[in-house]
Write a protein that holds these residues in place. Sequence first.
Motif, PDB file in Angstrom:
ATOM      1  N   LEU A  42       5.872   9.198  11.849  1.00 52.50           N
ATOM      2  CA  LEU A  42       5.540   8.684  10.512  1.00 52.50           C
ATOM      3  C   LEU A  42       4.503   9.564   9.819  1.00 52.50           C
ATOM      4  CD1 LEU A  42       5.392   4.845  11.131  1.00 52.50           C
ATOM      5  CD2 LEU A  42       6.881   6.016   9.518  1.00 52.50           C
ATOM      6  N   GLU A  43       3.520  10.026  10.550  1.00 50.81           N
ATOM      7  CA  GLU A  43       2.482  10.863   9.947  1.00 50.81           C
ATOM      8  C   GLU A  43       3.016  12.231   9.537  1.00 50.81           C
ATOM      9  OE1 GLU A  43      -0.667  11.046  12.806  1.00 50.81           O
ATOM     10  OE2 GLU A  43      -1.634   9.247  12.030  1.00 50.81           O
ATOM     11  N   ARG A  44       3.868  12.827  10.367  1.00 47.84           N
ATOM     12  CA  ARG A  44       4.260  14.217  10.130  1.00 47.84           C
ATOM     13  C   ARG A  44       5.562  14.366   9.366  1.00 47.84           C
ATOM     14  NH1 ARG A  44       2.394  16.885  15.863  1.00 47.84           N
ATOM     15  NH2 ARG A  44       0.277  16.066  15.771  1.00 47.84           N
ATOM     16  N   ASN A  45       6.468  13.400   9.433  1.00 45.60           N
ATOM     17  CA  ASN A  45       7.776  13.545   8.799  1.00 45.60           C
ATOM     18  C   ASN A  45       8.046  12.461   7.762  1.00 45.60           C
ATOM     19  OD1 ASN A  45       8.033  15.515  10.738  1.00 45.60           O
ATOM     20  ND2 ASN A  45       9.561  14.442  11.940  1.00 45.60           N
ATOM     21  N   SER A  46       7.036  11.834   7.204  1.00 50.00           N
ATOM     22  CA  SER A  46       7.268  10.680   6.317  1.00 50.00           C
ATOM     23  C   SER A  46       8.011  11.059   5.050  1.00 50.00           C
ATOM     24  CB  SER A  46       5.947  10.006   5.969  1.00 50.00           C
ATOM     25  OG  SER A  46       5.129  10.899   5.247  1.00 50.00           O
ATOM     26  N   THR A  47       7.857  12.270   4.559  1.00 48.37           N
ATOM     27  CA  THR A  47       8.545  12.657   3.325  1.00 48.37           C
ATOM     28  C   THR A  47      10.012  12.993   3.568  1.00 48.37           C
ATOM     29  OG1 THR A  47       7.799  14.932   3.634  1.00 48.37           O
ATOM     30  CG2 THR A  47       6.440  13.494   2.245  1.00 48.37           C
ATOM     31  N   ALA A  48      10.347  13.452   4.774  1.00 49.22           N
ATOM     32  CA  ALA A  48      11.713  13.902   5.053  1.00 49.22           C
ATOM     33  C   ALA A  48      12.604  12.812   5.626  1.00 49.22           C
ATOM     34  CB  ALA A  48      11.673  15.086   6.014  1.00 49.22           C
ATOM     35  N   MET A  49      12.104  11.645   5.939  1.00 50.66           N
ATOM     36  CA  MET A  49      12.930  10.613   6.582  1.00 50.66           C
ATOM     37  C   MET A  49      13.421   9.585   5.581  1.00 50.66           C
ATOM     38  SD  MET A  49      10.223   8.247   8.701  1.00 50.66           S
ATOM     39  CE  MET A  49       9.558   9.589   9.633  1.00 50.66           C
ATOM     40  N   ARG A  73      -3.547   3.171   8.415  1.00 49.70           N
ATOM     41  CA  ARG A  73      -3.814   4.600   8.240  1.00 49.70           C
ATOM     42  C   ARG A  73      -2.541   5.354   7.877  1.00 49.70           C
ATOM     43  NH1 ARG A  73      -5.567   7.817  13.306  1.00 49.70           N
ATOM     44  NH2 ARG A  73      -3.328   7.889  13.447  1.00 49.70           N
ATOM     45  N   ILE A  74      -1.397   4.913   8.407  1.00 51.70           N
ATOM     46  CA  ILE A  74      -0.128   5.581   8.109  1.00 51.70           C
ATOM     47  C   ILE A  74       0.383   5.199   6.725  1.00 51.70           C
ATOM     48  CG2 ILE A  74       2.310   5.689   8.764  1.00 51.70           C
ATOM     49  CD1 ILE A  74       1.337   5.375  11.674  1.00 51.70           C
ATOM     50  N   VAL A  75       0.324   3.921   6.395  1.00 46.22           N
ATOM     51  CA  VAL A  75       0.884   3.443   5.125  1.00 46.22           C
ATOM     52  C   VAL A  75       0.047   3.917   3.949  1.00 46.22           C
ATOM     53  CG1 VAL A  75       1.402   1.367   3.794  1.00 46.22           C
ATOM     54  CG2 VAL A  75       1.971   1.455   6.201  1.00 46.22           C
ATOM     55  N   THR A  76      -1.258   3.729   4.022  1.00 44.94           N
ATOM     56  CA  THR A  76      -2.150   4.150   2.937  1.00 44.94           C
ATOM     57  C   THR A  76      -3.247   5.029   3.521  1.00 44.94           C
ATOM     58  OG1 THR A  76      -3.411   2.124   3.241  1.00 44.94           O
ATOM     59  CG2 THR A  76      -1.737   2.102   1.520  1.00 44.94           C
ATOM     60  N   PRO A  77      -2.968   6.324   3.678  1.00 48.92           N
ATOM     61  CA  PRO A  77      -3.959   7.190   4.327  1.00 48.92           C
ATOM     62  C   PRO A  77      -5.197   7.457   3.473  1.00 48.92           C
ATOM     63  CG  PRO A  77      -2.062   8.457   3.618  1.00 48.92           C
ATOM     64  CD  PRO A  77      -1.754   7.024   3.334  1.00 48.92           C
ATOM     65  N   ASP A  78      -5.086   7.320   2.143  1.00 45.65           N
ATOM     66  CA  ASP A  78      -6.224   7.654   1.281  1.00 45.65           C
ATOM     67  C   ASP A  78      -7.188   6.502   1.071  1.00 45.65           C
ATOM     68  OD1 ASP A  78      -5.096  10.147   1.024  1.00 45.65           O
ATOM     69  OD2 ASP A  78      -3.980   9.609  -0.795  1.00 45.65           O
ATOM     70  N   THR A  79      -6.709   5.270   1.207  1.00 44.51           N
ATOM     71  CA  THR A  79      -7.585   4.122   0.962  1.00 44.51           C
ATOM     72  C   THR A  79      -8.184   3.641   2.276  1.00 44.51           C
ATOM     73  OG1 THR A  79      -5.741   2.594   1.164  1.00 44.51           O
ATOM     74  CG2 THR A  79      -6.286   3.351  -1.047  1.00 44.51           C
ATOM     75  N   PRO A  80      -9.485   3.479   2.305  1.00 51.51           N
ATOM     76  CA  PRO A  80     -10.111   2.988   3.536  1.00 51.51           C
ATOM     77  C   PRO A  80      -9.897   1.482   3.692  1.00 51.51           C
ATOM     78  CG  PRO A  80     -11.761   3.298   1.846  1.00 51.51           C
ATOM     79  CD  PRO A  80     -10.457   3.795   1.272  1.00 51.51           C
ATOM     80  N   LEU A  81      -9.920   1.054   4.916  1.00 50.40           N
ATOM     81  CA  LEU A  81      -9.842  -0.376   5.189  1.00 50.40           C
ATOM     82  C   LEU A  81     -11.141  -1.002   4.711  1.00 50.40           C
ATOM     83  CD1 LEU A  81      -7.953  -2.433   6.524  1.00 50.40           C
ATOM     84  CD2 LEU A  81      -9.248  -2.148   8.600  1.00 50.40           C
ATOM     85  N   LYS A  82     -11.041  -2.134   4.040  1.00 49.43           N
ATOM     86  CA  LYS A  82     -12.233  -2.725   3.431  1.00 49.43           C
ATOM     87  C   LYS A  82     -13.212  -3.191   4.508  1.00 49.43           C
ATOM     88  CE  LYS A  82     -10.314  -4.174  -0.895  1.00 49.43           C
ATOM     89  NZ  LYS A  82     -10.388  -5.162  -1.936  1.00 49.43           N
ATOM     90  N   PRO A  83     -14.318  -2.500   4.644  1.00 52.48           N
ATOM     91  CA  PRO A  83     -15.304  -2.961   5.621  1.00 52.48           C
ATOM     92  C   PRO A  83     -16.156  -4.104   5.093  1.00 52.48           C
ATOM     93  CG  PRO A  83     -16.052  -0.944   4.612  1.00 52.48           C
ATOM     94  CD  PRO A  83     -14.675  -1.229   4.051  1.00 52.48           C
TER      95      PRO A  83
END
Length: 157
Positions: A42-49, A73-83
Amino acid sequence: MENLLETLKSLLSDPQMPVSPEWTDSMLETYPYMPLPAMLELERNSTAMSAQRKNMLMQHVAVTSPSPLPLHRIVTPDTPLKPDFYPEQKPIETPDTNQAIDKFISNYCPSQHNEEEILERLIFNPTPDYSQLLAEEEERSVPEKETTTGSDQDSRI
């Protein structure tokens, strides 16, 4: 099986190496409760699948991962989990020994003014002896002798 583990070691050591769907499928067959192969693909091939494959891998990660953080982390890598989900807790104040003693005395002991009043009452108005109180009460409760005009037997009845 040894080839699968060697490929996993090389994938972990080289973050730029692409993950093949065949390798991921064989790893998921061999180790069905291991979310790492699906996460790597999912991290490395998400655009090609395809969307169907992506959903299947995300479901596998969601079911097998002990924590929701890898999937987030995989679904939304740019948004941090709300601490800040839980509000910040205020530290509990712990009183020192002198404060605890003062609070105890103020709550459970009579004040200085009451103490003086109690002492004055005890000194100047002493409580009477309990046996004297009982004797006086007994004297008051004894009925008086009635004077009878009849015979002795009639007075007894």
